[in-house]
Design a protein around this motif. Structure first.
Motif, PDB file in Angstrom:
ATOM      1  N   ALA A  23       0.832  -1.241   0.099  1.00  0.00           N
ATOM      2  CA  ALA A  23      -0.028  -0.144   0.090  1.00  0.00           C
ATOM      3  C   ALA A  23       0.968   1.238   0.168  1.00  0.00           C
ATOM      4  CB  ALA A  23      -0.861  -0.168   1.414  1.00  0.00           C
ATOM      5  N   SER A  24       1.837   1.181   0.751  1.00  0.00           N
ATOM      6  CA  SER A  24       2.961   2.603   0.869  1.00  0.00           C
ATOM      7  C   SER A  24       3.715   2.502  -0.150  1.00  0.00           C
ATOM      8  CB  SER A  24       3.538   2.524   2.183  1.00  0.00           C
ATOM      9  OG  SER A  24       4.270   1.144   2.348  1.00  0.00           O
ATOM     10  N   ALA A  25       4.304   1.391  -0.840  1.00  0.00           N
ATOM     11  CA  ALA A  25       4.982   1.443  -1.912  1.00  0.00           C
ATOM     12  C   ALA A  25       4.456   1.872  -3.258  1.00  0.00           C
ATOM     13  CB  ALA A  25       5.593  -0.106  -2.152  1.00  0.00           C
ATOM     14  N   PHE A  26       3.165   1.521  -3.238  1.00  0.00           N
ATOM     15  CA  PHE A  26       2.515   1.917  -4.534  1.00  0.00           C
ATOM     16  C   PHE A  26       2.120   3.300  -4.641  1.00  0.00           C
ATOM     17  CE2 PHE A  26       1.008  -2.737  -5.429  1.00  0.00           C
ATOM     18  CZ  PHE A  26       1.703  -3.034  -6.438  1.00  0.00           C
ATOM     19  N   THR A  27       2.152   3.877  -3.374  1.00  0.00           N
ATOM     20  CA  THR A  27       1.473   5.140  -3.281  1.00  0.00           C
ATOM     21  C   THR A  27       2.699   6.056  -3.767  1.00  0.00           C
ATOM     22  OG1 THR A  27      -0.109   4.545  -1.683  1.00  0.00           O
ATOM     23  CG2 THR A  27       0.775   7.098  -1.497  1.00  0.00           C
ATOM     24  N   VAL A  28       3.792   5.571  -3.302  1.00  0.00           N
ATOM     25  CA  VAL A  28       5.147   6.419  -3.289  1.00  0.00           C
ATOM     26  C   VAL A  28       5.802   6.393  -4.943  1.00  0.00           C
ATOM     27  CG1 VAL A  28       7.348   6.904  -2.823  1.00  0.00           C
ATOM     28  CG2 VAL A  28       5.450   6.682  -1.037  1.00  0.00           C
ATOM     29  N   TYR A  29       5.906   4.819  -5.321  1.00  0.00           N
ATOM     30  CA  TYR A  29       6.426   4.700  -6.526  1.00  0.00           C
ATOM     31  C   TYR A  29       5.853   4.524  -7.801  1.00  0.00           C
ATOM     32  CZ  TYR A  29      10.287   4.401  -3.051  1.00  0.00           C
ATOM     33  OH  TYR A  29      11.209   4.716  -2.132  1.00  0.00           O
ATOM     34  N   VAL A  30       4.440   4.731  -7.741  1.00  0.00           N
ATOM     35  CA  VAL A  30       3.429   4.235  -8.966  1.00  0.00           C
ATOM     36  C   VAL A  30       2.941   5.744  -9.199  1.00  0.00           C
ATOM     37  CG1 VAL A  30       1.584   3.357  -9.864  1.00  0.00           C
ATOM     38  CG2 VAL A  30       2.785   2.083  -8.441  1.00  0.00           C
ATOM     39  N   GLY A  31       3.447   6.105 -10.413  1.00  0.00           N
ATOM     40  CA  GLY A  31       3.129   7.518 -10.840  1.00  0.00           C
ATOM     41  C   GLY A  31       4.196   8.475 -10.938  1.00  0.00           C
ATOM     42  N   SER A  32       3.876   9.462 -11.102  1.00  0.00           N
ATOM     43  CA  SER A  32       5.034  10.632 -11.715  1.00  0.00           C
ATOM     44  C   SER A  32       5.227  11.365 -10.315  1.00  0.00           C
ATOM     45  CB  SER A  32       4.638  11.613 -12.454  1.00  0.00           C
ATOM     46  OG  SER A  32       5.652  12.628 -12.447  1.00  0.00           O
ATOM     47  N   PRO A  33       6.477  11.453  -9.908  1.00  0.00           N
ATOM     48  CA  PRO A  33       6.746  12.227  -8.586  1.00  0.00           C
ATOM     49  C   PRO A  33       6.244  13.824  -8.750  1.00  0.00           C
ATOM     50  CG  PRO A  33       8.990  11.357  -9.662  1.00  0.00           C
ATOM     51  CD  PRO A  33       7.889  11.070 -10.711  1.00  0.00           C
ATOM     52  N   GLN A  34       5.982  14.411  -9.687  1.00  0.00           N
ATOM     53  CA  GLN A  34       5.662  15.821  -9.956  1.00  0.00           C
ATOM     54  C   GLN A  34       4.115  15.806  -9.610  1.00  0.00           C
ATOM     55  OE1 GLN A  34       7.630  14.369 -12.361  1.00  0.00           O
ATOM     56  NE2 GLN A  34       9.599  15.644 -11.781  1.00  0.00           N
ATOM     57  N   SER A  35       3.280  14.783  -9.770  1.00  0.00           N
ATOM     58  CA  SER A  35       1.940  14.648  -9.549  1.00  0.00           C
ATOM     59  C   SER A  35       1.813  14.681  -7.786  1.00  0.00           C
ATOM     60  CB  SER A  35       1.505  13.504  -9.976  1.00  0.00           C
ATOM     61  OG  SER A  35       1.829  12.295  -9.443  1.00  0.00           O
ATOM     62  N   ARG A  36       2.706  14.589  -7.155  1.00  0.00           N
ATOM     63  CA  ARG A  36       2.367  14.809  -5.616  1.00  0.00           C
ATOM     64  C   ARG A  36       2.844  16.084  -4.891  1.00  0.00           C
ATOM     65  NH1 ARG A  36       4.272   9.525  -6.733  1.00  0.00           N
ATOM     66  NH2 ARG A  36       6.394  10.307  -5.879  1.00  0.00           N
ATOM     67  N   PRO A  37       2.235  16.382  -3.832  1.00  0.00           N
ATOM     68  CA  PRO A  37       2.969  17.676  -3.245  1.00  0.00           C
ATOM     69  C   PRO A  37       4.089  17.071  -2.632  1.00  0.00           C
ATOM     70  CG  PRO A  37       0.410  17.346  -2.741  1.00  0.00           C
ATOM     71  CD  PRO A  37       0.795  16.081  -3.492  1.00  0.00           C
ATOM     72  N   GLU A  38       5.011  18.049  -2.524  1.00  0.00           N
ATOM     73  CA  GLU A  38       6.466  17.790  -1.911  1.00  0.00           C
ATOM     74  C   GLU A  38       6.314  17.115  -0.688  1.00  0.00           C
ATOM     75  OE1 GLU A  38       9.333  20.700  -2.027  1.00  0.00           O
ATOM     76  OE2 GLU A  38       9.223  21.141  -4.160  1.00  0.00           O
ATOM     77  N   GLY A  39       5.469  17.675   0.447  1.00  0.00           N
ATOM     78  CA  GLY A  39       5.683  17.257   1.794  1.00  0.00           C
ATOM     79  C   GLY A  39       5.053  15.619   1.759  1.00  0.00           C
ATOM     80  N   THR A  40       4.303  15.041   0.681  1.00  0.00           N
ATOM     81  CA  THR A  40       3.817  13.808   0.930  1.00  0.00           C
ATOM     82  C   THR A  40       4.661  12.586   0.956  1.00  0.00           C
ATOM     83  OG1 THR A  40       1.870  14.814  -0.931  1.00  0.00           O
ATOM     84  CG2 THR A  40       1.841  12.344  -0.328  1.00  0.00           C
ATOM     85  N   ASP A  41       5.756  12.662   0.229  1.00  0.00           N
ATOM     86  CA  ASP A  41       6.821  11.749   0.082  1.00  0.00           C
ATOM     87  C   ASP A  41       7.248  11.371   1.504  1.00  0.00           C
ATOM     88  OD1 ASP A  41       6.329  11.281  -2.620  1.00  0.00           O
ATOM     89  OD2 ASP A  41       8.126  12.640  -3.094  1.00  0.00           O
ATOM     90  N   LYS A  42       7.720  12.444   2.304  1.00  0.00           N
ATOM     91  CA  LYS A  42       8.197  12.006   3.597  1.00  0.00           C
ATOM     92  C   LYS A  42       7.478  11.751   4.540  1.00  0.00           C
ATOM     93  CE  LYS A  42       8.715  16.930   4.701  1.00  0.00           C
ATOM     94  NZ  LYS A  42       9.457  18.108   4.988  1.00  0.00           N
ATOM     95  N   LEU A  43       6.099  11.896   4.495  1.00  0.00           N
ATOM     96  CA  LEU A  43       4.893  11.457   5.316  1.00  0.00           C
ATOM     97  C   LEU A  43       4.741  10.122   5.077  1.00  0.00           C
ATOM     98  CD1 LEU A  43       2.607  14.421   5.489  1.00  0.00           C
ATOM     99  CD2 LEU A  43       4.305  13.629   7.401  1.00  0.00           C
ATOM    100  N   ILE A  44       4.684   9.720   3.940  1.00  0.00           N
ATOM    101  CA  ILE A  44       4.234   8.262   3.504  1.00  0.00           C
ATOM    102  C   ILE A  44       5.570   7.508   3.933  1.00  0.00           C
ATOM    103  CG2 ILE A  44       3.723   6.452   1.639  1.00  0.00           C
ATOM    104  CD1 ILE A  44       2.244   9.086   0.223  1.00  0.00           C
ATOM    105  N   ALA A  45       6.619   8.274   3.674  1.00  0.00           N
ATOM    106  CA  ALA A  45       7.955   7.193   4.079  1.00  0.00           C
ATOM    107  C   ALA A  45       8.243   6.632   5.372  1.00  0.00           C
ATOM    108  CB  ALA A  45       9.345   8.117   3.662  1.00  0.00           C
ATOM    109  N   LEU A  46       7.336   7.698   6.327  1.00  0.00           N
ATOM    110  CA  LEU A  46       7.201   7.201   7.771  1.00  0.00           C
ATOM    111  C   LEU A  46       6.536   5.628   8.177  1.00  0.00           C
ATOM    112  CD1 LEU A  46       6.671  10.520   9.593  1.00  0.00           C
ATOM    113  CD2 LEU A  46       8.632   9.322   9.666  1.00  0.00           C
ATOM    114  N   VAL A  47       5.742   5.548   6.991  1.00  0.00           N
ATOM    115  CA  VAL A  47       4.923   4.120   7.180  1.00  0.00           C
ATOM    116  C   VAL A  47       5.885   3.173   6.642  1.00  0.00           C
ATOM    117  CG1 VAL A  47       3.011   2.963   6.298  1.00  0.00           C
ATOM    118  CG2 VAL A  47       2.891   5.395   6.620  1.00  0.00           C
ATOM    119  N   TYR A  48       6.289   3.198   5.600  1.00  0.00           N
ATOM    120  CA  TYR A  48       6.879   1.925   5.046  1.00  0.00           C
ATOM    121  C   TYR A  48       8.426   1.826   5.631  1.00  0.00           C
ATOM    122  CZ  TYR A  48       8.911   5.026   1.231  1.00  0.00           C
ATOM    123  OH  TYR A  48       9.594   5.990   0.776  1.00  0.00           O
TER     124      TYR A  48
END
Length: 314
Positions: free
Chosen positions: A252-277
């Motif tokens: 769930a966390s891996a697909f959220t971060v690594y599927v799709g373009s990095p530009q399509s997500r707000p900058e702060g999203t990646d580090k918040l989701i990273a806390l999960v995985y």
């Protein structure tokens, strides 16, 4: 194309989390406690599997390998997180940054392959019980465990090398460790091609394993539903429930971060989701595999009794 002189960055700055002065010590202590509990929990699983002969089965061997992997996985990023929480923006040499990127993704992809192997183990145990011990011999276990590490560290070379070859004009990484998307945002050139390659490599690794796991659990479900009694069906499902929970958290966390373009997500999203995985999942894995597991509880009792007997004898 016109020649452009790029300024190559030798040192990056990890932005970390923008916590206020009052919250920073609490965030640091909370993260430190979770980190230490994660190390203790995974070490506990490894030691228990080695110490108790009742857990000398392929399933617990692979669980101990997963715990060993989690020790390194969480230690790749959490010390950096603790440093940024304590000191704020933290400089990191570009060489160390790319090494962290490579090791983190290597361990993540190794875990991806290992979860597939663990699903195969459960499939053989439930669907091929008469041939299980022959098919999953000690030699096969070691070969499969080794293959996951080789595959993970080989596959991660592609995104790590491509990212390290980019020219970087900006220095501040909007993250608490060096990850693909935050680094690519700092590049002087277009990274669309790189993002496609990253998506293909990581997508094939995670996607194929996920399809394999779904297929294996489809076979397990079919076999379990054919069992004659409700008690035997419940027992068979109980051996798979922990693994399915871990797979759900990881993917769930891996697909959220690594599927799709990095530009399509707000900058702060990646580090918040990273806390999960990167922090929460390694912390939860020992709890998931031991809290509701009767075999682990019985093993703890046996090992505790052995320790008490040794202490009385001495």
């Amino acid at each position: 194309m016109d020649h452009v002189n790029y300024t190559w960055t030798r040192t990056f700055i990890l932005a970390g989390f923008t916590t206020s002065g009052a919250l920073r010590p609490l965030a640091f202590l909370g993260t430190l406690c979770i980190y230490l509990l994660t190390l203790a929990g995974n070490l506990f699983i490894i030691v228990l599997v080695q110490a108790d002969s009742g857990l000398s089965t392929p399933m617990y061997f692979f669980i101990s390998v997963l715990s060993f992997l989690e020790l390194w996985y969480v230690s790749t990023t959490v010390p950096t997180l603790l440093h940024t929480l304590l000191h704020g923006h933290s400089p990191i040499p570009s060489s160390a940054c790319f090494v962290q990127l490579y090791v983190f993704h290597s361990l993540g992809m190794t875990e991806c392959y290992l979860l597939g192997v663990m699903a195969l183990d459960r499939y053989l145990a439930i669907c091929r019980p008469l041939h299980y011990h022959a098919l999953m011999s000690r030699q096969v276990q070691l070969w499969l465990a080794g293959a996951t590490w080789v595959a993970g560290f080989s596959a991660a070379l592609v995104p790590a090398c491509l990212t390290a070859s980019l020219p970087y004009c900006l220095k501040e990484i909007a993250h608490y460790f060096c990850d693909l998307a935050p680094l690519m945002r700092l590049a002087c050139v277009s990274t669309r091609w790189h993002a496609r390659v990253h998506g293909a490599v990581i997508g094939v690794a995670t996607g194929c394993n996920f399809v394999l796991i779904l297929g294996l659990y489809g076979g397990i479900l079919t076999a379990v539903l054919k069992l004659p009694s409700a008690a035997s069906r419940a027992k068979a499902f109980s051996t798979c429930s922990s693994h399915m929970t871990v797979v759900a958290l990881f993917y769930a966390s891996a697909f959220t971060v690594y599927v799709g373009s990095p530009q399509s997500r707000p900058e702060g999203t990646d580090k918040l989701i990273a806390l999960v995985y990167a922090l929460l999942t390694p912390f939860l894995n020992p709890i998931i595999y031991s809290l509701r597991n009767k075999e682990v509880k019985e093993a703890v009792k046996r090992v505790s009794e052995k320790i008490r007997t040794l202490l009385r004898d001495t």
